[in-house]
Design a protein around this motif. Structure first.
Motif, PDB file in Angstrom:
ATOM      1  N   LEU A  38      63.389  49.075   6.074  1.00 16.75           N
ATOM      2  CA  LEU A  38      63.345  49.561   5.289  1.00 16.75           C
ATOM      3  C   LEU A  38      62.392  50.256   4.125  1.00 16.75           C
ATOM      4  N   PHE A  39      61.403  48.910   4.626  1.00 19.49           N
ATOM      5  CA  PHE A  39      59.115  47.962   4.407  1.00 19.49           C
ATOM      6  C   PHE A  39      58.652  49.123   5.070  1.00 19.49           C
ATOM      7  N   LEU A  40      58.888  49.771   6.132  1.00 16.51           N
ATOM      8  CA  LEU A  40      57.799  50.781   6.801  1.00 16.51           C
ATOM      9  C   LEU A  40      58.719  52.309   6.706  1.00 16.51           C
ATOM     10  N   PHE A  41      59.575  52.609   6.303  1.00 17.92           N
ATOM     11  CA  PHE A  41      59.996  54.225   6.613  1.00 17.92           C
ATOM     12  C   PHE A  41      60.041  54.607   4.748  1.00 17.92           C
ATOM     13  N   SER A  42      60.891  53.862   3.406  1.00 14.59           N
ATOM     14  CA  SER A  42      60.756  54.269   2.925  1.00 14.59           C
ATOM     15  C   SER A  42      59.833  54.514   1.334  1.00 14.59           C
ATOM     16  N   THR A  43      59.599  55.246   2.373  1.00 12.52           N
ATOM     17  CA  THR A  43      57.331  56.473   1.653  1.00 12.52           C
ATOM     18  C   THR A  43      56.874  55.453   0.927  1.00 12.52           C
ATOM     19  N   THR A  44      56.771  54.182   1.618  1.00 10.57           N
ATOM     20  CA  THR A  44      55.776  52.776   1.319  1.00 10.57           C
ATOM     21  C   THR A  44      54.700  53.398   2.060  1.00 10.57           C
ATOM     22  N   PHE A  45      54.653  53.906   2.742  1.00 10.67           N
ATOM     23  CA  PHE A  45      52.597  54.466   2.901  1.00 10.67           C
ATOM     24  C   PHE A  45      52.215  55.613   3.354  1.00 10.67           C
ATOM     25  N   TYR A  46      53.232  56.670   3.267  1.00 11.52           N
ATOM     26  CA  TYR A  46      53.114  58.378   3.132  1.00 11.52           C
ATOM     27  C   TYR A  46      54.437  59.155   2.671  1.00 11.52           C
ATOM     28  N   PRO A  47      53.705  59.861   2.205  1.00  9.91           N
ATOM     29  CA  PRO A  47      55.192  60.851   1.377  1.00  9.91           C
ATOM     30  C   PRO A  47      56.277  61.425   1.970  1.00  9.91           C
ATOM     31  N   LEU A  48      57.214  61.270   1.160  1.00  6.18           N
ATOM     32  CA  LEU A  48      58.370  61.594   2.519  1.00  6.18           C
ATOM     33  C   LEU A  48      58.528  63.268   2.665  1.00  6.18           C
ATOM     34  N   SER A  49      57.706  63.828   2.836  1.00  2.00           N
ATOM     35  CA  SER A  49      57.329  65.208   2.945  1.00  2.00           C
ATOM     36  C   SER A  49      56.862  64.950   4.406  1.00  2.00           C
ATOM     37  N   ALA A  50      56.179  64.121   4.581  1.00  2.00           N
ATOM     38  CA  ALA A  50      55.634  63.787   6.654  1.00  2.00           C
ATOM     39  C   ALA A  50      57.081  63.357   6.950  1.00  2.00           C
ATOM     40  N   TYR A  51      58.395  63.331   6.720  1.00  2.00           N
ATOM     41  CA  TYR A  51      59.286  63.673   7.500  1.00  2.00           C
ATOM     42  C   TYR A  51      60.059  64.934   8.229  1.00  2.00           C
ATOM     43  N   PRO A  52      60.326  64.932   8.940  1.00  2.00           N
ATOM     44  CA  PRO A  52      61.151  66.611   9.092  1.00  2.00           C
ATOM     45  C   PRO A  52      62.382  66.695   8.776  1.00  2.00           C
ATOM     46  N   ARG A  53      62.864  67.581   7.686  1.00  2.00           N
ATOM     47  CA  ARG A  53      64.303  67.502   6.727  1.00  2.00           C
ATOM     48  C   ARG A  53      65.179  65.982   7.022  1.00  2.00           C
ATOM     49  N   PRO A  54      65.822  65.997   8.544  1.00  2.00           N
ATOM     50  CA  PRO A  54      67.052  65.796   8.801  1.00  2.00           C
ATOM     51  C   PRO A  54      66.500  63.126   8.864  1.00  2.00           C
ATOM     52  N   LEU A  55      65.077  63.868   8.635  1.00  2.00           N
ATOM     53  CA  LEU A  55      65.572  62.463   8.231  1.00  2.00           C
ATOM     54  C   LEU A  55      64.896  62.069   6.394  1.00  2.00           C
ATOM     55  N   GLN A  56      64.089  62.940   6.193  1.00  2.00           N
ATOM     56  CA  GLN A  56      63.972  62.751   5.123  1.00  2.00           C
ATOM     57  C   GLN A  56      65.744  63.064   3.832  1.00  2.00           C
ATOM     58  N   LEU A  57      66.523  63.050   4.353  1.00  2.00           N
ATOM     59  CA  LEU A  57      67.926  63.674   3.814  1.00  2.00           C
ATOM     60  C   LEU A  57      67.970  61.756   3.893  1.00  2.00           C
ATOM     61  N   LEU A  58      67.866  60.936   5.107  1.00  2.40           N
ATOM     62  CA  LEU A  58      68.473  59.818   5.026  1.00  2.40           C
ATOM     63  C   LEU A  58      67.797  59.425   4.748  1.00  2.40           C
ATOM     64  N   VAL A  59      66.340  59.307   4.449  1.00  2.74           N
ATOM     65  CA  VAL A  59      65.192  58.584   4.185  1.00  2.74           C
ATOM     66  C   VAL A  59      65.870  58.392   2.761  1.00  2.74           C
ATOM     67  N   GLU A  60      66.865  59.239   1.695  1.00  2.00           N
ATOM     68  CA  GLU A  60      66.848  59.227   0.238  1.00  2.00           C
ATOM     69  C   GLU A  60      67.413  58.749   0.289  1.00  2.00           C
ATOM     70  N   CYS A  61      68.613  58.250   1.346  1.00  2.00           N
ATOM     71  CA  CYS A  61      69.569  57.342   1.374  1.00  2.00           C
ATOM     72  C   CYS A  61      69.792  56.193   0.631  1.00  2.00           C
TER      73      CYS A  61
END
Length: 277
Positions: free
Chosen positions: A204-227
């Motif tokens: 959660l700490f590393l991948f919840s847009t802490t260090f880079y914006p959501l747009s850096a992820y591919p769309r499937p991972l964006q949906l996962l992070v948004e949850c």
């Protein structure tokens, strides 16, 4: 003079299915006061929690920030890397302070100190204990967040007067994670199970847009992070600190509020089951 009758079976049954019944704010507050008295004797442990997010800000936000340059948020706002990372670290400080206090301290009190065996011999109920411990954990996260917000202000990383809402947002984050942490602590079988807490918190700490914006992820991972809950906490804090206030932030606040209420209800029921069986 007529004597009032006790509540009938139907009323009693309805009250029993309320997740936090019976609950008294005064009794829950007495448990918070007890924790405060204990914390005064172990203040070094609590002060140490200020250092981690501060060093992250200096090493990653300031050090690496000189190499990264500007970052464009998902709302289209251009920020320096320090301004982008700092609100996320504030939200992470609220999460870490609340989770580790709710999980580690409550587990020790429950399994080893047997504190609640004595507490429940008083008028304090399991719901009172759950609320008291959750309030104490979120207060710890709020103190860490307040100190970190002052550091951000001193470094010039606060870009809007909306930032006055950053502390209430951090309290909401602390509430959500403290309540879930309390519920999780009742399922732990031993100290080795704390690895699962770290497995949940670290990603959660590393991948919840802490260090880079959501747009850096591919769309499937964006949906996962948004949850994920910390993503909504970071969006909420980053939005008010940078002045990028949108209606979507209300959705993030509602997400955290529902998460906290559900976690608190499960934690109260689990405590009652463990202690009164």
């Amino acid at each position: 003079m007529s004597v009032p009758r006790p509540a009938g079976p139907s009323v009693s049954l309805v009250l029993r299915v309320v997740p936090l019944y019976p609950l008294s704010p005064r009794r829950a507050g007495s448990l918070v006061h007890r924790n405060l008295l204990v914390a005064r004797r172990n203040w070094v442990v609590y002060v140490s929690g200020f250092s981690e997010p501060f060093f992250y800000l200096l090493s990653i936000g300031v050090g690496i920030g000189g190499l990264v340059g500007e970052v464009v948020t998902d709302g289209g706002t251009a920020l320096s890397y320090q301004e982008f990372v700092a609100p996320a670290l504030l939200a992470s400080a609220a999460m870490n302070g609340a989770v580790y206090d709710a999980v580690f301290n409550l587990y020790f009190k429950l399994r080893y100190a047997k504190l609640y065996d004595a507490v429940l011999a008083t008028p304090v109920s399991a719901a009172d204990a759950a609320v008291g411990e959750t309030v104490w954990a979120l207060l710890r996260g709020a103190v860490y967040s307040a100190a970190f917000l002052l550091v951000m202000l001193a470094l010039g990383l606060v870009g809007s007067w909306w930032a006055v809402l950053a502390l209430p947002a951090a309290v909401l984050i602390g509430f959500a994670f403290a309540a879930v942490g309390l519920a999780a602590s009742t399922f732990l079988r031993g100290w080795q199970d704390f690895e699962f807490v770290q497995v949940a918190v670290l990603p959660l700490f590393l991948f919840s847009t802490t260090f880079y914006p959501l747009s850096a992820y591919p769309r499937p991972l964006q949906l996962l992070v948004e949850c994920t809950p910390l993503y909504h906490g970071i969006e909420l804090v980053r939005g008010v600190v940078t002045g990028d206030v949108r209606w979507a932030l209300l959705g993030s606040a509602a997400y955290l509020l529902v998460m906290g209420v559900v976690g608190l209800a499960i934690g109260a029921r689990r405590l009652e089951r463990l202690l009164l069986r």
